[in-house]
Design a protein around this motif. Sequence first.
Motif, PDB file in Angstrom:
ATOM      1  N   ILE A  51       0.868  -1.185   0.000  1.00 43.66           N
ATOM      2  CA  ILE A  51       0.000   0.000   0.000  1.00 43.66           C
ATOM      3  C   ILE A  51       0.899   1.227   0.000  1.00 43.66           C
ATOM      4  O   ILE A  51       2.029   1.182   0.470  1.00 43.66           O
ATOM      5  CB  ILE A  51      -0.952  -0.008   1.233  1.00 43.66           C
ATOM      6  CG1 ILE A  51      -2.073   1.035   1.095  1.00 43.66           C
ATOM      7  CG2 ILE A  51      -0.174   0.180   2.521  1.00 43.66           C
ATOM      8  CD1 ILE A  51      -3.144   0.660   0.102  1.00 43.66           C
ATOM      9  N   GLY A  52       0.391   2.310  -0.563  1.00 36.44           N
ATOM     10  CA  GLY A  52       1.149   3.552  -0.623  1.00 36.44           C
ATOM     11  C   GLY A  52       1.680   3.797  -2.025  1.00 36.44           C
ATOM     12  O   GLY A  52       2.888   3.777  -2.252  1.00 36.44           O
ATOM     13  N   GLU A  53       0.767   4.070  -2.962  1.00 37.20           N
ATOM     14  CA  GLU A  53       1.167   4.205  -4.372  1.00 37.20           C
ATOM     15  C   GLU A  53       1.171   5.668  -4.797  1.00 37.20           C
ATOM     16  O   GLU A  53       0.233   6.410  -4.492  1.00 37.20           O
ATOM     17  CB  GLU A  53       0.196   3.416  -5.255  1.00 37.20           C
ATOM     18  CG  GLU A  53       0.868   2.739  -6.410  1.00 37.20           C
ATOM     19  CD  GLU A  53       1.855   1.672  -5.952  1.00 37.20           C
ATOM     20  OE1 GLU A  53       3.077   1.918  -6.031  1.00 37.20           O
ATOM     21  OE2 GLU A  53       1.406   0.605  -5.516  1.00 37.20           O
ATOM     22  N   HIS A  54       2.224   6.064  -5.483  1.00 36.40           N
ATOM     23  CA  HIS A  54       2.413   7.435  -5.953  1.00 36.40           C
ATOM     24  C   HIS A  54       2.466   8.426  -4.783  1.00 36.40           C
ATOM     25  O   HIS A  54       2.137   9.604  -4.939  1.00 36.40           O
ATOM     26  CB  HIS A  54       1.321   7.839  -6.951  1.00 36.40           C
ATOM     27  CG  HIS A  54       1.443   7.137  -8.267  1.00 36.40           C
ATOM     28  ND1 HIS A  54       2.306   7.553  -9.258  1.00 36.40           N
ATOM     29  CD2 HIS A  54       0.830   6.018  -8.738  1.00 36.40           C
ATOM     30  CE1 HIS A  54       2.206   6.737 -10.296  1.00 36.40           C
ATOM     31  NE2 HIS A  54       1.327   5.788 -10.011  1.00 36.40           N
ATOM     32  N   ALA A 108      -9.487   1.714  -6.187  1.00 35.08           N
ATOM     33  CA  ALA A 108     -10.500   2.628  -6.716  1.00 35.08           C
ATOM     34  C   ALA A 108      -9.944   4.048  -6.836  1.00 35.08           C
ATOM     35  O   ALA A 108     -10.223   4.754  -7.811  1.00 35.08           O
ATOM     36  CB  ALA A 108     -11.740   2.606  -5.820  1.00 35.08           C
ATOM     37  N   SER A 109      -9.144   4.449  -5.869  1.00 33.76           N
ATOM     38  CA  SER A 109      -8.547   5.783  -5.907  1.00 33.76           C
ATOM     39  C   SER A 109      -7.539   5.903  -7.047  1.00 33.76           C
ATOM     40  O   SER A 109      -7.493   6.913  -7.755  1.00 33.76           O
ATOM     41  CB  SER A 109      -7.871   6.086  -4.563  1.00 33.76           C
ATOM     42  OG  SER A 109      -7.285   7.364  -4.546  1.00 33.76           O
ATOM     43  N   LEU A 110      -6.728   4.873  -7.245  1.00 35.51           N
ATOM     44  CA  LEU A 110      -5.762   4.877  -8.341  1.00 35.51           C
ATOM     45  C   LEU A 110      -6.464   4.855  -9.694  1.00 35.51           C
ATOM     46  O   LEU A 110      -6.004   5.467 -10.665  1.00 35.51           O
ATOM     47  CB  LEU A 110      -4.830   3.677  -8.208  1.00 35.51           C
ATOM     48  CG  LEU A 110      -3.812   3.775  -7.068  1.00 35.51           C
ATOM     49  CD1 LEU A 110      -3.288   2.386  -6.707  1.00 35.51           C
ATOM     50  CD2 LEU A 110      -2.658   4.697  -7.440  1.00 35.51           C
ATOM     51  N   ASP A 118      -9.784   5.883 -10.326  1.00 35.30           N
ATOM     52  CA  ASP A 118     -10.711   6.987 -10.573  1.00 35.30           C
ATOM     53  C   ASP A 118     -10.078   8.365 -10.400  1.00 35.30           C
ATOM     54  O   ASP A 118     -10.364   9.278 -11.180  1.00 35.30           O
ATOM     55  CB  ASP A 118     -11.924   6.866  -9.660  1.00 35.30           C
ATOM     56  CG  ASP A 118     -12.680   5.562  -9.848  1.00 35.30           C
ATOM     57  OD1 ASP A 118     -12.575   4.978 -10.954  1.00 35.30           O
ATOM     58  OD2 ASP A 118     -13.341   5.115  -8.899  1.00 35.30           O
ATOM     59  N   ASP A 119      -9.245   8.536  -9.373  1.00 32.57           N
ATOM     60  CA  ASP A 119      -8.646   9.841  -9.117  1.00 32.57           C
ATOM     61  C   ASP A 119      -7.301  10.017  -9.820  1.00 32.57           C
ATOM     62  O   ASP A 119      -7.074  11.011 -10.494  1.00 32.57           O
ATOM     63  CB  ASP A 119      -8.466  10.061  -7.611  1.00 32.57           C
ATOM     64  CG  ASP A 119      -9.754  10.501  -6.929  1.00 32.57           C
ATOM     65  OD1 ASP A 119     -10.649  11.001  -7.638  1.00 32.57           O
ATOM     66  OD2 ASP A 119      -9.871  10.341  -5.703  1.00 32.57           O
ATOM     67  N   PHE A 120      -6.411   9.042  -9.668  1.00 31.92           N
ATOM     68  CA  PHE A 120      -5.085   9.197 -10.253  1.00 31.92           C
ATOM     69  C   PHE A 120      -5.037   8.726 -11.702  1.00 31.92           C
ATOM     70  O   PHE A 120      -4.111   9.052 -12.440  1.00 31.92           O
ATOM     71  CB  PHE A 120      -4.041   8.452  -9.406  1.00 31.92           C
ATOM     72  CG  PHE A 120      -2.787   9.251  -9.180  1.00 31.92           C
ATOM     73  CD1 PHE A 120      -2.812  10.399  -8.411  1.00 31.92           C
ATOM     74  CD2 PHE A 120      -1.586   8.863  -9.747  1.00 31.92           C
ATOM     75  CE1 PHE A 120      -1.661  11.149  -8.205  1.00 31.92           C
ATOM     76  CE2 PHE A 120      -0.432   9.603  -9.563  1.00 31.92           C
ATOM     77  CZ  PHE A 120      -0.470  10.752  -8.777  1.00 31.92           C
ATOM     78  N   ALA A 121      -6.039   7.938 -12.089  1.00 34.15           N
ATOM     79  CA  ALA A 121      -6.206   7.499 -13.488  1.00 34.15           C
ATOM     80  C   ALA A 121      -4.956   6.821 -14.035  1.00 34.15           C
ATOM     81  O   ALA A 121      -4.472   7.156 -15.120  1.00 34.15           O
ATOM     82  CB  ALA A 121      -6.612   8.674 -14.373  1.00 34.15           C
ATOM     83  N   ARG A 150      -5.567  -4.752  -5.345  1.00 34.75           N
ATOM     84  CA  ARG A 150      -5.314  -3.448  -5.962  1.00 34.75           C
ATOM     85  C   ARG A 150      -4.149  -3.543  -6.928  1.00 34.75           C
ATOM     86  O   ARG A 150      -3.321  -4.468  -6.842  1.00 34.75           O
ATOM     87  CB  ARG A 150      -5.007  -2.382  -4.911  1.00 34.75           C
ATOM     88  CG  ARG A 150      -3.638  -2.508  -4.278  1.00 34.75           C
ATOM     89  CD  ARG A 150      -3.345  -1.321  -3.352  1.00 34.75           C
ATOM     90  NE  ARG A 150      -1.937  -1.284  -2.983  1.00 34.75           N
ATOM     91  CZ  ARG A 150      -0.995  -0.637  -3.666  1.00 34.75           C
ATOM     92  NH1 ARG A 150      -1.312   0.022  -4.770  1.00 34.75           N
ATOM     93  NH2 ARG A 150       0.261  -0.655  -3.269  1.00 34.75           N
ATOM     94  N   MET A 151      -4.096  -2.606  -7.860  1.00 35.87           N
ATOM     95  CA  MET A 151      -2.916  -2.496  -8.702  1.00 35.87           C
ATOM     96  C   MET A 151      -1.740  -2.048  -7.831  1.00 35.87           C
ATOM     97  O   MET A 151      -1.911  -1.431  -6.788  1.00 35.87           O
ATOM     98  CB  MET A 151      -3.135  -1.513  -9.844  1.00 35.87           C
ATOM     99  CG  MET A 151      -3.482  -0.092  -9.415  1.00 35.87           C
ATOM    100  SD  MET A 151      -3.004   1.163 -10.655  1.00 35.87           S
ATOM    101  CE  MET A 151      -1.232   1.288 -10.337  1.00 35.87           C
ATOM    102  N   THR A 152      -0.533  -2.388  -8.279  1.00 40.63           N
ATOM    103  CA  THR A 152       0.663  -1.963  -7.570  1.00 40.63           C
ATOM    104  C   THR A 152       1.665  -1.466  -8.595  1.00 40.63           C
ATOM    105  O   THR A 152       1.672  -1.935  -9.744  1.00 40.63           O
ATOM    106  CB  THR A 152       1.259  -3.116  -6.736  1.00 40.63           C
ATOM    107  OG1 THR A 152       2.358  -2.638  -5.951  1.00 40.63           O
ATOM    108  CG2 THR A 152       1.728  -4.267  -7.598  1.00 40.63           C
ATOM    109  N   GLY A 153       2.476  -0.506  -8.219  1.00 43.34           N
ATOM    110  CA  GLY A 153       3.434   0.048  -9.163  1.00 43.34           C
ATOM    111  C   GLY A 153       2.892   1.288  -9.848  1.00 43.34           C
ATOM    112  O   GLY A 153       1.864   1.851  -9.459  1.00 43.34           O
TER     113      GLY A 153
END
Length: 400
Positions: A41-44, A317-319, A321-324, A346-349
């Motif tokens: 957890i903790g992406e971008h 969902a945040s990655l 919808d928000d970060f796209a 969740r996606m990672t990377g």
Amino acid sequence: MSDPAEAAEAAQTAEAADGFRAVHGGEPAGVWAAPGRVNLIGEHTDYNDGFVMPLALPHTARVAAARRDDGALNLYSADVPDGMVRLDTAKLAPGGGEGSAGWAAYPAGVVWAMREEGLLPADGAGADLYVRSDVPTGAGLSSSAALEVATAVALDGLYGLGLSPERIALLCRRAENDFAGVPCGIMDQMASACCTAGHALYLDTRDLSHRQVPLDLAAEGLRLLVVDTRVKHALGDGEYARRRAGCEAAAAALGVRALRDVPHEELDRALARLSDPALRPLARHVITENRRVRRVIDLLDAGDTRDVGPVLTEGHASLRDDFAVSCPELDLVVESANAAGALGARMTGGGFGGSAVVLVEAAGAEAVGAAVAEAFAAAGHRPPRLFEAVPSTGARRLEG
């Protein structure tokens, strides 16, 4: 040798040493390794001075190395065609200069960074390197950081520099940022240099303070699966840098050093202050993602590991919808895994392809993996690559 891990390491050491002899002649001074990583957890958040929680993978880049005193840097990768690159350390230069293109930019960049910081002799310092890696490339698992860190620990050993893991990580980030031209944060290099077996790394990317968090999933009847979608969309080219610039612009507009300085409690007020609507979703992701990292830490410290799953899905969902930065294949992993009974995914990377992580009950891991594979087949995608993420050790010298 009864321990399978020890036997595998011995075999890897022997393979790298034999490869060195065949390519360079003579004997290597040693073999060093550094792992890829997966981020729980903790992406971008890392280039926003935020919080991350990666863990090292069993997959490593291995470097057999010997010192040279004629300034030559002879790099050989067993993983690419025509893998020999011969460079002059005195001529290494970023921005399209000698050594700054292709796979060789990562090890050459480490040598350049060490020279720039006065760690290697100005005249004559060189090396012969033989590289072999089983960290999947293009999968968002930090194959480049593994190569950089393996090179750095090899040079540290060859030249007796006595560098700390944190210093090695910083040198490798400089190599990737300033020499290879990739504007990454510090997470990948810190994970590769500092992780320990059986733990995730809770890292504050601003001051590099970190804590090893026990993560014995097997003891709790859980598994963490990595699903490599085996795709990388061209949309990702340049999009990482654009999002980083957007985050920096949002921080400047809010009058803070970085988005990590905006408390989650002030999220709505902060977003209302951003006059550029394109900056609001970027800021919302970073601010909420930092909170998600803290939530996961609290859950792990409390022994509530299963409750981490929904936080992972929320992060995806945040990655998306928000970060796209998601893509149809990554979304399909999350949707099909959760529908098959996963605790969360969740996606990672960096995104636009690469991998996802899936937290599952051990008893249901096979069914979840099969469901993801079936969903990919039904959608006409290439079969994904699935493997278990076992928290592993960071960079080290290998023993044969």
